[in-house]
Design an enzyme around this catalytic site. Structure first.
Site, PDB file in Angstrom:
ATOM      1  CG  HIS A 191      -1.898  -0.834   1.544  1.00 58.77           C
ATOM      2  ND1 HIS A 191      -1.592  -2.324   1.306  1.00 58.77           N
ATOM      3  CD2 HIS A 191      -3.323  -0.583   1.148  1.00 58.77           C
ATOM      4  CE1 HIS A 191      -2.930  -2.573   1.333  1.00 58.77           C
ATOM      5  NE2 HIS A 191      -3.999  -1.829   0.956  1.00 58.77           N
ATOM      6  CG  ASN A 243       4.678  -4.457   2.335  1.00 58.38           C
ATOM      7  OD1 ASN A 243       3.897  -3.479   2.082  1.00 58.38           O
ATOM      8  ND2 ASN A 243       3.753  -5.518   2.291  1.00 58.38           N
TER       9      ASN A 243
END
Length: 284
Positions: free
Chosen positions: A121, A154
DNA sequence: TTTCGTGT
């Protein structure tokens, strides 16, 4: 003969009426769209320093955040959103990733399968959900907000940064403007074929955090793909100018020259108490 | 509470 002339006159009048209608409608749309954009970006939506194929993009509007989408990179070049302190921050269950038809490119939810990259994201699930609600949360799962990230970045280093922003900086300052995005190698052709499906793989990611006050504060990070994940966050602090050089973007275009120089040209970590949060352990 | 892939 007379009849023909009046026919064409009528056509000309119809075209004229249509043109006026289109101009008024476009004007209304533009004014409204500008209003939405201003609500989601401080001192103006990011734009390109110079008009090059790699920096040009179009703005996709979501609940709670904007995306600057590049059809050449097949990536979001930036996302922009505000975070503010809320009484009882919490997020609902993670929804499924969704295809975003506005990108035109067929980026499906399993485009990343077997690639070795995470669907990372840019506008974060948890913070957007906690601050902007359920619909905004679902929009963060649109593939237009997703970019290939190495798992250790991430899930560890980048996740720690997101956690510090929502858990420490937002409560301390009340309101923040955040801009995040990918960084690509300097020469487009060097990396043009390095893709997950159609999505070009970035070499690094940036996150700019601003306290939008009379005397604004700014803190910016630049993190490469290849990290272990337990590095101290303050190792990656850079100036906004450096990010502008690496991305070809112009952040906060409405800032006065004077203010931009002070905010973007230097690294100032005073006030953030980075030393307290830079070494917090990974959750994952 | 906060990141994901997994294999169909």
């Amino acid at each position: 003969m007379r009849k023909r002339i009046s026919f064409w006159r009528r056509q000309a009048r119809n075209v004229g009426v249509s043109l006026v209608f289109v101009m008024v409608a476009t004007g209304l749309w533009y004014t409204q769209e500008q209003g939405y954009r201003d609500q989601l970006s401080w001192m103006g939506v990011p734009t390109w320093e110079t008009l090059t194929p790699t920096s040009v993009h179009r703005v996709l509007r979501n609940d709670g955040f904007l995306v600057g989408w590049s059809d050449l990179r097949v990536n979001p070049l930036w996302v922009s959103y505000y975070l503010h302190a809320v009484e009882d921050p919490h997020a609902g269950a993670r929804p499924d990733f969704q295809r975003d038809w506005r990108t035109l490119w067929p980026i499906t939810t399993d485009s990343y399968f077997g690639s070795g990259y995470d669907r990372g994201h840019l506008a974060p699930n948890y913070a957007i959900a906690a601050v902007h609600g359920r619909v905004a949360q679902s929009h963060t799962f649109r593939m237009s907000n997703i970019t290939p990230q190495r798992p250790d970045l991430n899930r560890r280093l980048w996740q720690r940064l997101e956690e510090v922003v929502i858990d420490h900086f937002v409560p301390r300052f009340g309101t923040l403007q955040v801009i995040a995005g990918p960084v690509f190698p300097e020469r487009y052709l060097d990396n043009a074929l390095n893709r997950v499906g159609l999505v070009e793989v970035p070499e690094a990611f940036y996150k700019i955090i601003v306290v939008p006050a009379e005397q604004p504060l700014a803190l910016a990070f630049l993190m490469p793909q290849n990290v272990r994940g337990n590095e101290p966050l303050d190792r990656y602090v850079v100036s906004i100018d450096e990010i502008e050089m690496r991305t070809g973007l112009d952040f906060f275009p409405n800032l006065s020259e004077d203010m931009a120089g002070r905010l973007e040209g230097q690294v100032r970590t005073q006030g953030w108490e980075l030393e307290k949060v830079a070494r917090l352990p990974s959750r994952f």
